[in-house]
Design a protein around this motif. Structure first.
Motif, PDB file in Angstrom:
ATOM      1  N   ASN A   2       0.826  -1.212   0.000  1.00 57.02           N
ATOM      2  CA  ASN A   2       0.000   0.000   0.000  1.00 57.02           C
ATOM      3  C   ASN A   2       0.854   1.253   0.000  1.00 57.02           C
ATOM      4  O   ASN A   2       1.914   1.303   0.609  1.00 57.02           O
ATOM      5  CB  ASN A   2      -0.909   0.011   1.226  1.00 57.02           C
ATOM      6  CG  ASN A   2      -1.952  -1.084   1.151  1.00 57.02           C
ATOM      7  OD1 ASN A   2      -2.486  -1.359   0.080  1.00 57.02           O
ATOM      8  ND2 ASN A   2      -2.222  -1.725   2.270  1.00 57.02           N
ATOM      9  N   GLY A  24      -6.220  -1.752  -4.621  1.00 63.11           N
ATOM     10  CA  GLY A  24      -6.166  -1.941  -3.180  1.00 63.11           C
ATOM     11  C   GLY A  24      -6.516  -0.706  -2.380  1.00 63.11           C
ATOM     12  O   GLY A  24      -6.008  -0.497  -1.279  1.00 63.11           O
ATOM     13  N   ARG A  26      -8.242   1.830   0.059  1.00 60.04           N
ATOM     14  CA  ARG A  26      -8.994   1.709   1.303  1.00 60.04           C
ATOM     15  C   ARG A  26      -9.310   3.092   1.866  1.00 60.04           C
ATOM     16  O   ARG A  26      -8.518   4.024   1.743  1.00 60.04           O
ATOM     17  CB  ARG A  26      -8.188   0.942   2.366  1.00 60.04           C
ATOM     18  CG  ARG A  26      -7.716  -0.432   1.931  1.00 60.04           C
ATOM     19  CD  ARG A  26      -7.172  -1.225   3.126  1.00 60.04           C
ATOM     20  NE  ARG A  26      -6.247  -0.451   3.931  1.00 60.04           N
ATOM     21  CZ  ARG A  26      -4.951  -0.321   3.685  1.00 60.04           C
ATOM     22  NH1 ARG A  26      -4.426  -0.913   2.629  1.00 60.04           N
ATOM     23  NH2 ARG A  26      -4.166   0.390   4.477  1.00 60.04           N
ATOM     24  N   LYS A  27     -10.510   3.216   2.482  1.00 65.70           N
ATOM     25  CA  LYS A  27     -10.891   4.446   3.153  1.00 65.70           C
ATOM     26  C   LYS A  27     -11.848   4.123   4.290  1.00 65.70           C
ATOM     27  O   LYS A  27     -12.842   3.423   4.103  1.00 65.70           O
ATOM     28  CB  LYS A  27     -11.570   5.418   2.163  1.00 65.70           C
ATOM     29  CG  LYS A  27     -11.905   6.775   2.791  1.00 65.70           C
ATOM     30  CD  LYS A  27     -10.660   7.543   3.199  1.00 65.70           C
ATOM     31  CE  LYS A  27     -10.990   8.908   3.776  1.00 65.70           C
ATOM     32  NZ  LYS A  27      -9.768   9.630   4.192  1.00 65.70           N
ATOM     33  N   ARG A  28     -11.522   4.660   5.483  1.00 67.61           N
ATOM     34  CA  ARG A  28     -12.359   4.448   6.656  1.00 67.61           C
ATOM     35  C   ARG A  28     -12.746   5.791   7.252  1.00 67.61           C
ATOM     36  O   ARG A  28     -11.938   6.721   7.310  1.00 67.61           O
ATOM     37  CB  ARG A  28     -11.596   3.618   7.697  1.00 67.61           C
ATOM     38  CG  ARG A  28     -12.351   3.411   9.007  1.00 67.61           C
ATOM     39  CD  ARG A  28     -11.497   2.637  10.021  1.00 67.61           C
ATOM     40  NE  ARG A  28     -11.338   1.257   9.634  1.00 67.61           N
ATOM     41  CZ  ARG A  28     -12.206   0.292   9.921  1.00 67.61           C
ATOM     42  NH1 ARG A  28     -13.316   0.594  10.613  1.00 67.61           N
ATOM     43  NH2 ARG A  28     -11.995  -0.951   9.543  1.00 67.61           N
ATOM     44  N   GLN A  33     -16.050   1.366   7.407  1.00 67.25           N
ATOM     45  CA  GLN A  33     -15.110   1.065   6.327  1.00 67.25           C
ATOM     46  C   GLN A  33     -15.812   1.337   5.005  1.00 67.25           C
ATOM     47  O   GLN A  33     -16.629   0.543   4.534  1.00 67.25           O
ATOM     48  CB  GLN A  33     -14.669  -0.400   6.394  1.00 67.25           C
ATOM     49  CG  GLN A  33     -13.587  -0.773   5.397  1.00 67.25           C
ATOM     50  CD  GLN A  33     -12.216  -0.243   5.791  1.00 67.25           C
ATOM     51  OE1 GLN A  33     -11.761  -0.444   6.916  1.00 67.25           O
ATOM     52  NE2 GLN A  33     -11.546   0.449   4.880  1.00 67.25           N
ATOM     53  N   ASN A  35     -14.397   1.910   1.890  1.00 65.92           N
ATOM     54  CA  ASN A  35     -13.792   1.139   0.802  1.00 65.92           C
ATOM     55  C   ASN A  35     -12.746   0.195   1.377  1.00 65.92           C
ATOM     56  O   ASN A  35     -11.970   0.586   2.256  1.00 65.92           O
ATOM     57  CB  ASN A  35     -13.128   2.053  -0.227  1.00 65.92           C
ATOM     58  CG  ASN A  35     -14.109   2.958  -0.934  1.00 65.92           C
ATOM     59  OD1 ASN A  35     -14.101   4.161  -0.719  1.00 65.92           O
ATOM     60  ND2 ASN A  35     -14.957   2.390  -1.779  1.00 65.92           N
ATOM     61  N   SER A  36     -12.730  -1.016   0.882  1.00 68.57           N
ATOM     62  CA  SER A  36     -11.758  -2.005   1.341  1.00 68.57           C
ATOM     63  C   SER A  36     -11.206  -2.763   0.143  1.00 68.57           C
ATOM     64  O   SER A  36     -11.948  -3.479  -0.539  1.00 68.57           O
ATOM     65  CB  SER A  36     -12.409  -2.977   2.330  1.00 68.57           C
ATOM     66  OG  SER A  36     -11.493  -3.975   2.749  1.00 68.57           O
ATOM     67  N   ASP A  37      -9.917  -2.538  -0.145  1.00 70.05           N
ATOM     68  CA  ASP A  37      -9.248  -3.229  -1.254  1.00 70.05           C
ATOM     69  C   ASP A  37      -9.991  -3.019  -2.575  1.00 70.05           C
ATOM     70  O   ASP A  37     -10.174  -3.955  -3.357  1.00 70.05           O
ATOM     71  CB  ASP A  37      -9.124  -4.724  -0.943  1.00 70.05           C
ATOM     72  CG  ASP A  37      -8.114  -5.415  -1.862  1.00 70.05           C
ATOM     73  OD1 ASP A  37      -7.162  -4.747  -2.309  1.00 70.05           O
ATOM     74  OD2 ASP A  37      -8.285  -6.626  -2.130  1.00 70.05           O
ATOM     75  N   ASP A  72      -6.639   5.851   2.640  1.00 70.80           N
ATOM     76  CA  ASP A  72      -5.858   5.322   3.754  1.00 70.80           C
ATOM     77  C   ASP A  72      -4.811   4.339   3.265  1.00 70.80           C
ATOM     78  O   ASP A  72      -3.837   4.054   3.972  1.00 70.80           O
ATOM     79  CB  ASP A  72      -6.782   4.617   4.760  1.00 70.80           C
ATOM     80  CG  ASP A  72      -7.761   5.583   5.412  1.00 70.80           C
ATOM     81  OD1 ASP A  72      -7.410   6.772   5.554  1.00 70.80           O
ATOM     82  OD2 ASP A  72      -8.874   5.155   5.773  1.00 70.80           O
ATOM     83  N   GLY A  74      -3.480   1.889  -0.608  1.00 70.80           N
ATOM     84  CA  GLY A  74      -3.667   1.578  -2.019  1.00 70.80           C
ATOM     85  C   GLY A  74      -3.027   2.609  -2.922  1.00 70.80           C
ATOM     86  O   GLY A  74      -2.420   3.580  -2.447  1.00 70.80           O
TER      87      GLY A  74
END
Length: 210
Positions: A2, A24, A26-28, A33, A35-37, A72, A74
């Protein structure tokens, strides 16, 4: 592996003809969560629809691509260049625009003033309203998104305001233009205009080579 937001953006060769590549991502937001991967690969000249139910993270993903949010983790590439964590100004300068589902317009300003906001057509230090109106009216006619460039946004219908949002993104000559959920507001005639705009975008993208 990442890449953190704001990491050095070293240009490197992407897949041949790739306009957008997100890998990949990601955003939290707190405990959520968003976006994940997440992975997205768009080739040059293609028109894609990112489909999902409310809360699936579609707008969040596009906002990271457009520089509004920082991922976060990727990586994000545009035209083969690493742009992870870039700003909205950098995105606009590179021709990446986003049409927002919820209007991001200033109601007290005219259509033309909204479209050129941040990239004003000036005469000296002041906005050249006559040239701005002419430029936006010309773009409106080219894209088939009919709207009077001299009218105040506050006086427009919902459909007309949506067209202004699209014109605003289109005004940066954005070959990588994102539209966030237009069907929720679009009537059949609006869908026809969007189809015409899509063909216009493909012609512009072909001319720009991106």
């Amino acid at each position: 592996m990442n890449e953190s937001p704001g990491a050095d953006r070293v240009a490197h060769t992407n897949a041949a003809g790739s306009a957008i590549r997100m890998q990949g991502v990601r955003k939290r937001f707190g405990a959520v969560q968003a976006n994940s991967d997440a992975t997205l690969d768009v080739s040059t000249g293609e028109i894609h629809a990112l489909v999902g139910e409310n809360g699936a993270g579609k707008s969040t993903l596009m906002r990271m691509l457009s520089g509004m949010f920082q991922p976060d983790g990727g990586t994000i590439e545009v035209a083969g260049r690493g742009v992870t964590g870039w700003s909205t100004a950098e995105a606009i300068a590179s021709g990446v625009g986003m049409v927002h589902q919820h209007f991001m317009l200033v109601p007290t300003l005219t259509v033309a003033e909204n479209v050129v906001l941040g990239r004003e057509i000036k005469r000296g230090v002041l906005l050249d309203r006559k040239r701005a109106i002419a430029a936006v009216q010309s773009l409106s006619e080219q894209t088939g998104l009919a709207v009077d460039a001299s009218r105040r946004v506050a006086d427009l219908s919902v459909g007309e305001a949506q067209r202004v949002e699209i014109l605003k993104a289109r005004s940066v000559v954005a070959p990588c233009q994102r539209t966030a959920s237009p069907p929720t507001r679009a009537r059949p005639t609006a869908v026809s205009r969007l189809n015409r705009l899509a063909l216009f975008n493909r012609r512009v993208a072909a001319c720009c080579g991106c």
